[in-house]
Design a protein around this motif. Structure first.
Motif, PDB file in Angstrom:
ATOM      1  N   LYS A 127       0.802  -1.213   0.000  1.00  0.00           N
ATOM      2  CA  LYS A 127       0.000   0.000   0.000  1.00  0.00           C
ATOM      3  C   LYS A 127       0.838   1.269   0.000  1.00  0.00           C
ATOM      4  CE  LYS A 127      -4.030  -2.055   2.170  1.00  0.00           C
ATOM      5  NZ  LYS A 127      -4.967  -2.012   3.289  1.00  0.00           N
ATOM      6  N   GLN A 128       2.022   1.251   0.633  1.00  0.00           N
ATOM      7  CA  GLN A 128       2.852   2.457   0.664  1.00  0.00           C
ATOM      8  C   GLN A 128       3.654   2.546  -0.622  1.00  0.00           C
ATOM      9  OE1 GLN A 128       3.104   5.244   2.871  1.00  0.00           O
ATOM     10  NE2 GLN A 128       4.013   5.842   0.941  1.00  0.00           N
ATOM     11  N   ARG A 129       3.274   3.509  -1.447  1.00  0.00           N
ATOM     12  CA  ARG A 129       3.943   3.696  -2.733  1.00  0.00           C
ATOM     13  C   ARG A 129       4.405   5.137  -2.865  1.00  0.00           C
ATOM     14  NH1 ARG A 129      -0.135   0.567  -6.860  1.00  0.00           N
ATOM     15  NH2 ARG A 129      -0.561  -1.206  -5.496  1.00  0.00           N
ATOM     16  N   TYR A 130       5.211   5.341  -3.899  1.00  0.00           N
ATOM     17  CA  TYR A 130       5.717   6.676  -4.202  1.00  0.00           C
ATOM     18  C   TYR A 130       5.556   6.921  -5.690  1.00  0.00           C
ATOM     19  CZ  TYR A 130       7.443   6.416   0.461  1.00  0.00           C
ATOM     20  OH  TYR A 130       7.491   6.282   1.826  1.00  0.00           O
ATOM     21  N   LEU A 131       5.222   8.141  -6.024  1.00  0.00           N
ATOM     22  CA  LEU A 131       5.124   8.570  -7.415  1.00  0.00           C
ATOM     23  C   LEU A 131       6.377   9.373  -7.728  1.00  0.00           C
ATOM     24  CD1 LEU A 131       1.429   9.830  -7.301  1.00  0.00           C
ATOM     25  CD2 LEU A 131       2.243   7.598  -8.082  1.00  0.00           C
ATOM     26  N   ILE A 132       7.095   8.965  -8.766  1.00  0.00           N
ATOM     27  CA  ILE A 132       8.327   9.627  -9.177  1.00  0.00           C
ATOM     28  C   ILE A 132       8.094  10.208 -10.558  1.00  0.00           C
ATOM     29  CG2 ILE A 132      10.805   9.354  -9.593  1.00  0.00           C
ATOM     30  CD1 ILE A 132      10.125   8.439  -6.803  1.00  0.00           C
ATOM     31  N   LYS A 133       8.254  11.536 -10.684  1.00  0.00           N
ATOM     32  CA  LYS A 133       8.048  12.156 -11.995  1.00  0.00           C
ATOM     33  C   LYS A 133       9.219  11.842 -12.916  1.00  0.00           C
ATOM     34  CE  LYS A 133       7.698  16.272 -14.665  1.00  0.00           C
ATOM     35  NZ  LYS A 133       8.601  15.666 -15.642  1.00  0.00           N
ATOM     36  N   GLU A 134       8.899  11.380 -14.116  1.00  0.00           N
ATOM     37  CA  GLU A 134       9.939  11.189 -15.122  1.00  0.00           C
ATOM     38  C   GLU A 134      10.392  12.561 -15.610  1.00  0.00           C
ATOM     39  OE1 GLU A 134       8.578   8.710 -18.306  1.00  0.00           O
ATOM     40  OE2 GLU A 134       8.761   6.887 -17.103  1.00  0.00           O
ATOM     41  N   ILE A 135      11.678  12.802 -15.569  1.00  0.00           N
ATOM     42  CA  ILE A 135      12.218  14.078 -16.036  1.00  0.00           C
ATOM     43  C   ILE A 135      12.404  13.955 -17.541  1.00  0.00           C
ATOM     44  CG2 ILE A 135      14.159  15.678 -15.868  1.00  0.00           C
ATOM     45  CD1 ILE A 135      14.414  14.618 -12.909  1.00  0.00           C
ATOM     46  N   ASP A 136      11.541  14.662 -18.287  1.00  0.00           N
ATOM     47  CA  ASP A 136      11.517  14.485 -19.737  1.00  0.00           C
ATOM     48  C   ASP A 136      11.419  15.802 -20.494  1.00  0.00           C
ATOM     49  OD1 ASP A 136       8.951  15.220 -19.154  1.00  0.00           O
ATOM     50  OD2 ASP A 136       7.990  13.455 -19.994  1.00  0.00           O
ATOM     51  N   SER A 137      11.629  16.916 -19.811  1.00  0.00           N
ATOM     52  CA  SER A 137      11.586  18.236 -20.428  1.00  0.00           C
ATOM     53  C   SER A 137      12.798  19.026 -19.964  1.00  0.00           C
ATOM     54  CB  SER A 137      10.323  19.001 -20.003  1.00  0.00           C
ATOM     55  OG  SER A 137       9.158  18.344 -20.429  1.00  0.00           O
ATOM     56  N   ARG A 138      13.043  20.146 -20.611  1.00  0.00           N
ATOM     57  CA  ARG A 138      13.995  21.116 -20.094  1.00  0.00           C
ATOM     58  C   ARG A 138      13.476  22.493 -20.437  1.00  0.00           C
ATOM     59  NH1 ARG A 138      20.558  21.845 -20.719  1.00  0.00           N
ATOM     60  NH2 ARG A 138      20.700  23.310 -18.991  1.00  0.00           N
ATOM     61  N   PRO A 139      13.152  23.280 -19.397  1.00  0.00           N
ATOM     62  CA  PRO A 139      13.298  23.006 -17.968  1.00  0.00           C
ATOM     63  C   PRO A 139      12.255  21.998 -17.480  1.00  0.00           C
ATOM     64  CG  PRO A 139      12.157  25.087 -18.276  1.00  0.00           C
ATOM     65  CD  PRO A 139      12.555  24.601 -19.649  1.00  0.00           C
ATOM     66  N   ASP A 140      12.510  21.480 -16.263  1.00  0.00           N
ATOM     67  CA  ASP A 140      11.604  20.507 -15.677  1.00  0.00           C
ATOM     68  C   ASP A 140      11.730  20.569 -14.157  1.00  0.00           C
ATOM     69  OD1 ASP A 140       9.649  18.544 -15.641  1.00  0.00           O
ATOM     70  OD2 ASP A 140      10.761  17.141 -16.890  1.00  0.00           O
ATOM     71  N   PHE A 141      11.025  19.661 -13.481  1.00  0.00           N
ATOM     72  CA  PHE A 141      11.106  19.603 -12.023  1.00  0.00           C
ATOM     73  C   PHE A 141      11.238  18.161 -11.573  1.00  0.00           C
ATOM     74  CE2 PHE A 141       6.630  20.085 -13.281  1.00  0.00           C
ATOM     75  CZ  PHE A 141       6.036  18.963 -12.719  1.00  0.00           C
ATOM     76  N   ASP A 142      11.875  17.999 -10.427  1.00  0.00           N
ATOM     77  CA  ASP A 142      12.036  16.703  -9.778  1.00  0.00           C
ATOM     78  C   ASP A 142      10.951  16.636  -8.707  1.00  0.00           C
ATOM     79  OD1 ASP A 142      13.088  14.284  -8.970  1.00  0.00           O
ATOM     80  OD2 ASP A 142      15.028  15.082  -8.350  1.00  0.00           O
ATOM     81  N   HIS A 143      10.146  15.573  -8.715  1.00  0.00           N
ATOM     82  CA  HIS A 143       8.999  15.509  -7.806  1.00  0.00           C
ATOM     83  C   HIS A 143       8.803  14.078  -7.326  1.00  0.00           C
ATOM     84  CE1 HIS A 143       4.472  16.648  -7.123  1.00  0.00           C
ATOM     85  NE2 HIS A 143       5.181  16.817  -6.034  1.00  0.00           N
ATOM     86  N   ILE A 144       8.757  13.914  -6.002  1.00  0.00           N
ATOM     87  CA  ILE A 144       8.499  12.617  -5.371  1.00  0.00           C
ATOM     88  C   ILE A 144       7.321  12.812  -4.424  1.00  0.00           C
ATOM     89  CG2 ILE A 144       9.417  10.778  -3.898  1.00  0.00           C
ATOM     90  CD1 ILE A 144      12.249  11.784  -4.745  1.00  0.00           C
ATOM     91  N   VAL A 145       6.306  11.965  -4.577  1.00  0.00           N
ATOM     92  CA  VAL A 145       5.073  12.093  -3.815  1.00  0.00           C
ATOM     93  C   VAL A 145       4.783  10.782  -3.088  1.00  0.00           C
ATOM     94  CG1 VAL A 145       2.581  12.507  -3.985  1.00  0.00           C
ATOM     95  CG2 VAL A 145       4.159  13.746  -5.487  1.00  0.00           C
ATOM     96  N   SER A 146       4.394  10.874  -1.817  1.00  0.00           N
ATOM     97  CA  SER A 146       3.982   9.707  -1.052  1.00  0.00           C
ATOM     98  C   SER A 146       2.507   9.434  -1.331  1.00  0.00           C
ATOM     99  CB  SER A 146       4.187   9.971   0.448  1.00  0.00           C
ATOM    100  OG  SER A 146       3.725   8.890   1.220  1.00  0.00           O
ATOM    101  N   TYR A 147       2.201   8.156  -1.578  1.00  0.00           N
ATOM    102  CA  TYR A 147       0.849   7.758  -1.995  1.00  0.00           C
ATOM    103  C   TYR A 147       0.466   6.478  -1.266  1.00  0.00           C
ATOM    104  CZ  TYR A 147      -2.181   5.145  -5.332  1.00  0.00           C
ATOM    105  OH  TYR A 147      -3.143   4.371  -5.918  1.00  0.00           O
ATOM    106  N   ARG A 148      -0.702   6.481  -0.633  1.00  0.00           N
ATOM    107  CA  ARG A 148      -1.218   5.292   0.063  1.00  0.00           C
ATOM    108  C   ARG A 148      -2.215   4.614  -0.863  1.00  0.00           C
ATOM    109  NH1 ARG A 148       0.946   2.282   3.949  1.00  0.00           N
ATOM    110  NH2 ARG A 148      -0.614   1.220   5.172  1.00  0.00           N
ATOM    111  N   ALA A 149      -1.806   3.498  -1.453  1.00  0.00           N
ATOM    112  CA  ALA A 149      -2.627   2.814  -2.453  1.00  0.00           C
ATOM    113  C   ALA A 149      -3.681   1.930  -1.803  1.00  0.00           C
ATOM    114  CB  ALA A 149      -1.736   1.970  -3.350  1.00  0.00           C
TER     115      ALA A 149
END
Length: 196
Positions: A127-149
């Motif tokens: 149930k404890q998961r994380y969402l990791i944004k794929e860095i695919d642009s420039r400029p872009d952002f690094d983003h990690i999110v906690s998610y309870r599935a």
């Protein structure tokens, strides 16, 4: 590296840039070699979104690539509450981190490119998961999110519309996951400065 996870798993995400040698997006599943320290760290991180970082000994990131000739199996690091370059406080010194699995390894392109959508991969066990944004642009952002599935929630990547360099809304992520908004537990890491 950003450090996150808990009792169900421990993960580290390299803090990338668009120039060598930091031009890789890498996410690791790992554990601390010292079982007592591993348990203590997982307990401190479990269910929380406070930023922790790893300040590792120097090594070549390409040693984490699939099929590397000399794969990196473990490394020493300082484990820091907060950002190790921005006033964070070392909590554990000279910890040995063991690489269990390389979950994501992508070299970033320095070319300017605008992608109007953000794709997030899911990592984590149960149930404890994380969402990791794929860095695919420039400029872009690094983003990690906690998610309870929810039980039996799919592990497929999800895609949402981007609003420039703004941090995506938790409700948009929940909708893409077909989850209730409270399933998004919060942001572990969001940063734009190194990805311009």
């Amino acid at each position: 590296m950003a450090l996150f996870g808990g009792k169900e798993g421990l993960y580290a995400s390299h803090l990338p840039m668009f120039h060598a040698p930091h031009d890789y997006q890498v996410v690791l599943q790992l554990h601390v070699a010292d079982a007592r320290l591993d348990a203590a760290l997982r307990s401190r991180l479990d269910g929380k979104t406070a930023l922790w970082t790893v300040d590792p000994e120097k090594f070549e990131l390409d040693r984490l690539a699939p099929g590397a000739a000399d794969p990196l199996r473990q490394f020493k690091a300082q484990l820091v509450l907060g950002h190790f370059e921005q006033g964070g406080k070392t909590q554990y010194s000279d910890a040995t981190l063991v690489v269990d699995k390389v979950l994501l390894f992508r070299q970033l392109s320095p070319a300017e490119k605008l992608n109007p959508r953000a794709t997030y991969v899911q990592i984590g066990n149960g149930k404890q998961r994380y969402l990791i944004k794929e860095i695919d642009s420039r400029p872009d952002f690094d983003h990690i999110v906690s998610y309870r599935a929810a039980s039996h929630a799919p592990y497929a990547p999800v895609t949402i519309a981007k609003s420039g360099m703004a941090e995506p809304d938790a409700r948009a992520l929940a909708a893409a996951l077909q989850a209730v908004p409270s399933a998004i537990r919060g942001t572990v890491y969001f940063y734009t400065e190194d990805l311009r």
